[in-house]
Design an enzyme around this catalytic site. Structure first.
Site, short mmCIF file in Angstrom:
data_model
loop_
_atom_site.label_atom_id
_atom_site.label_comp_id
_atom_site.label_asym_id
_atom_site.label_seq_id
_atom_site.Cartn_x
_atom_site.Cartn_y
_atom_site.Cartn_z
N ASN A 1 -54.01 152.67 113.30
CA ASN A 1 -52.98 152.79 114.34
C ASN A 1 -52.53 154.24 114.55
OD1 ASN A 1 -52.92 149.99 114.74
ND2 ASN A 1 -51.53 149.73 113.00
N HIS B 1 -47.81 153.27 122.02
CA HIS B 1 -47.29 152.00 122.54
C HIS B 1 -45.96 152.22 123.26
CE1 HIS B 1 -49.72 149.00 119.83
NE2 HIS B 1 -50.44 149.58 120.76
N ARG C 1 -57.37 124.28 117.51
CA ARG C 1 -57.12 124.99 116.23
C ARG C 1 -58.31 125.86 115.80
NH1 ARG C 1 -54.93 119.86 114.69
NH2 ARG C 1 -52.70 119.88 115.16
N HIS D 1 -54.16 152.26 127.72
CA HIS D 1 -53.93 152.24 126.27
C HIS D 1 -54.47 153.52 125.60
CE1 HIS D 1 -53.55 150.60 122.22
NE2 HIS D 1 -54.82 150.90 122.01
N LYS E 1 -58.43 141.27 115.60
CA LYS E 1 -57.06 141.21 116.14
C LYS E 1 -57.15 140.65 117.56
CE LYS E 1 -54.56 144.85 113.71
NZ LYS E 1 -53.83 146.13 113.87
N ARG F 1 -55.40 149.13 106.61
CA ARG F 1 -55.81 148.97 108.02
C ARG F 1 -54.84 149.66 108.99
NH1 ARG F 1 -58.27 143.70 111.24
NH2 ARG F 1 -58.28 144.73 113.29
N GLU G 1 -54.27 143.70 107.57
CA GLU G 1 -53.35 144.85 107.64
C GLU G 1 -52.17 144.73 106.68
OE1 GLU G 1 -53.04 146.67 111.56
OE2 GLU G 1 -50.97 147.24 111.10
N HIS H 1 -50.72 155.27 117.66
CA HIS H 1 -50.31 154.06 118.37
C HIS H 1 -48.79 153.86 118.41
CE1 HIS H 1 -54.56 153.35 118.21
NE2 HIS H 1 -54.47 152.14 118.74
N LYS I 1 -64.55 151.58 111.31
CA LYS I 1 -63.62 150.45 111.46
C LYS I 1 -64.03 149.30 110.54
CE LYS I 1 -60.82 147.63 114.30
NZ LYS I 1 -60.12 147.40 115.54
N GLU J 1 -59.99 156.46 121.25
CA GLU J 1 -60.15 155.67 120.02
C GLU J 1 -61.33 156.19 119.19
OE1 GLU J 1 -57.83 153.61 119.14
OE2 GLU J 1 -57.11 152.40 120.83
P1 NAD Z 1 -59.42 146.79 129.92
O1 NAD Z 1 -59.89 145.59 129.23
O2 NAD Z 1 -58.24 146.66 130.81
O3 NAD Z 1 -60.64 147.41 130.74
C1 NAD Z 1 -60.42 148.57 131.49
C2 NAD Z 1 -60.86 148.41 132.95
O4 NAD Z 1 -62.26 148.55 133.04
C3 NAD Z 1 -60.53 147.08 133.57
O5 NAD Z 1 -60.18 147.25 134.90
C4 NAD Z 1 -61.85 146.33 133.45
O6 NAD Z 1 -61.97 145.29 134.39
C5 NAD Z 1 -62.82 147.43 133.72
N1 NAD Z 1 -64.15 147.26 133.16
C6 NAD Z 1 -64.46 146.76 131.95
N2 NAD Z 1 -65.76 146.93 131.71
C7 NAD Z 1 -66.29 147.53 132.80
C8 NAD Z 1 -67.60 147.96 133.14
N3 NAD Z 1 -68.60 147.88 132.28
N4 NAD Z 1 -67.78 148.50 134.35
C9 NAD Z 1 -66.74 148.65 135.22
N5 NAD Z 1 -65.47 148.29 134.94
C10 NAD Z 1 -65.27 147.74 133.73
O7 NAD Z 1 -59.06 147.95 128.88
P2 NAD Z 1 -59.69 148.43 127.49
O8 NAD Z 1 -59.40 149.86 127.42
O9 NAD Z 1 -61.08 147.97 127.31
O10 NAD Z 1 -58.82 147.66 126.40
C11 NAD Z 1 -57.44 147.90 126.27
C12 NAD Z 1 -56.84 146.72 125.58
O11 NAD Z 1 -57.39 146.60 124.28
C13 NAD Z 1 -55.34 146.82 125.41
O12 NAD Z 1 -54.75 145.59 125.77
C14 NAD Z 1 -55.16 147.07 123.92
O13 NAD Z 1 -53.95 146.56 123.43
C15 NAD Z 1 -56.34 146.36 123.36
N6 NAD Z 1 -56.77 146.83 122.05
C16 NAD Z 1 -56.96 145.91 121.08
C17 NAD Z 1 -57.40 146.29 119.84
C18 NAD Z 1 -57.71 145.25 118.81
O14 NAD Z 1 -57.94 145.60 117.65
N7 NAD Z 1 -57.76 143.98 119.15
C19 NAD Z 1 -57.64 147.65 119.59
C20 NAD Z 1 -57.44 148.57 120.59
C21 NAD Z 1 -57.00 148.16 121.84
N1 GLY Z 2 -56.87 148.90 116.55
C1 GLY Z 2 -56.23 148.75 115.29
C2 GLY Z 2 -56.80 147.69 114.44
O1 GLY Z 2 -57.74 147.01 114.80
O2 GLY Z 2 -56.32 147.47 113.38
#
Ligand code: NAD
Ligand code: GLY
Length: 367
Positions: A248, A255, A124, A268, A146, A244, A240, A251, A230, A188
């Site tokens: 998006n 999406h 938890r 993404h 998130k 917030r 949100e 997005h 942010k 972003e």
């Molecule tokens: P990712 O985590 O898939 O990383 C992209 C690629 O880069 C992967 O293959 C990873 O292994 C590689 N990688 C990471 N760091 C590296 C480094 N330093 N050197 C070499 N390779 C490296 O993708 P991302 O773009 O970081 O994140 C996308 C995800 O984030 C999506 O799932 C999206 O939904 C999520 N997201 C979440 C929020 C939130 O608020 N929580 C906001 C935006 C996006």
């Molecule tokens: N990436 C959108 C949020 O964090 O709210």
């Protein structure tokens, strides 16, 4: 800790924390000096990032935790699911980890979102630290709490709001990031201009070329300013309930692109980039911004190495497929799709739009 590091506070009462930004942070034990001591830490990473950086992190943490465990998840958006989450719980339970165990998310947004959700739900709730290694995760996903996983029927559909103890953005790790992933992160970064700060947008127009060659000063400014924007938004609306949602921008359409093409085919950030073009086009058709603004945004997105034309998702009824996917998005309310539009450059609002207008936008923006 590097003298050049900077901090951005995120003010959430008892859940407040710091985003630390700079070079050389990952391997410096001082970076972790304010974290609680515990018997065990678990580094959650993936099969790409772990070979590059987990031993550096492990060495830096060695003085604080007597047991440092690791789990390396399969890499990719298509693995942001229950099976990967289960691998984290397996390690925690097999090693008898208690509720003080600290989880470290070492990776991009996929690792960060999954680690955060595992931390939110293991016993938890256990503490966790974000160590984002992609540009996208440094400027967006690691900040704001998130967390979650995808479901085959929708992206990020299962998750929780759960804040980390600290976010550590080591700019040096971006050196190994593939160019396509770096550009995806720039989507972003660009997003923050139209929704909140046109001075930052102007700055991006001036310094995009420096960012693309990973100039240290430019990177530090872009990451810090993105995190500040942010943090300010999340500080006002953590869960949100209103404001917030402006984060998006791009997005809703984005999406749909990601899901419609199959997770992992479009990144993404690539989905967000064409989504921003479509949302800007909608804003223009609503008379909120002029075509000059749309052209500036499109030009900046293109310079960042990102797509500006959306893909055809269904040759028979493309707009219908987009609408179907967007209705299933978790941002829609009672089947009504919600769009973030630019009210005026530097300010965003959330609204619904008639299907006819949405179809026009899709027809205009698709290849
Ligand atoms: P990712 O985590 O898939 O990383 C992209 C690629 O880069 C992967 O293959 C990873 O292994 C590689 N990688 C990471 N760091 C590296 C480094 N330093 N050197 C070499 N390779 C490296 O993708 P991302 O773009 O970081 O994140 C996308 C995800 O984030 C999506 O799932 C999206 O939904 C999520 N997201 C979440 C929020 C939130 O608020 N929580 C906001 C935006 C996006
Ligand atoms: N990436 C959108 C949020 O964090 O709210």
């Amino acid at each position: 800790m590097s003298l050049l590091s900077q901090e951005v506070p995120i003010e959430l009462g008892e859940r407040s924390y710091r985003i630390v930004i700079g070079g050389g942070l990952l391997g410096d034990s001082l970076t972790y000096g304010a974290l609680p001591r515990a018997n065990a830490a678990l580094i959650v990473s993936n099969t790409t990032v772990a070979p590059l950086y987990s031993s550096t992190l492990k060495t830096a943490l060695a003085g604080r935790y007597s047991r440092i465990l690791e789990v390396h998840l399969p890499d990719g958006e298509e693995h942001k699911n229950w099976q990967s989450l289960q691998l984290i719980f397996d390690v925690l339970l097999e090693h008898g980890c208690d509720r003080k165990t600290v989880l470290f998310a070492l990776g991009g947004g996929v690792v960060g979102d999954m680690t955060g959700f595992a931390a939110a739900s293991y016993m938890r709730g256990v503490p966790f630290v974000q160590v984002p290694t992609t540009l996208l995760s440094q400027v967006d996903s690691s900040v704001g709490g998130k967390t979650g996983i995808n479901h085959p029927l929708g992206k990020n559909m299962i998750g929780a709001f759960y804040q980390p103890l600290q976010v550590i953005c080591d700019l040096d790790v971006l050196a190994t990031l593939p160019a396509r992933e770096f550009s995806a992160g720039l989507a972003e970064v660009i997003k923050y201009g139209p929704i909140a700060d046109m001075d930052f947008f102007d700055w991006l127009e001036r310094f995009m070329d420096d960012l693309l060659i990973h100039d240290g000063g430019a990177l530090a400014h872009a990451v810090r300013r993105s995190c500040e924007i942010k943090a300010a938004v999340v500080g006002q609306d953590e869960r949100e309930s209103g404001l917030r949602a402006i984060l998006n921008f791009g997005h809703t359409f984005g999406h749909a692109v990601e899901a419609g093409m199959g997770y992992g085919v479009w990144l993404h950030g690539e989905g967000v980039s064409v989504g921003m073009v479509m949302a800007a086009e909608m804003s223009c058709r609503l008379g909120l911004v002029d075509s000059v603004f749309v052209k500036r945004l499109v030009a900046l997105i293109r310079r960042a190495g990102l797509p500006i034309r959306a893909p055809i998702l269904d040759s028979a009824d493309n707009a219908g497929r987009y609408l179907q996917l967007m209705r299933g998005d978790k941002k829609s309310e009672a089947g009504e799709i919600r769009f973030v539009v630019i009210n005026r450059p530097g300010e965003a609002v959330v609204m619904s739009a008639p299907d006819a207008l949405v179809r026009e936008v899709i027809d205009t923006c698709c290849q």
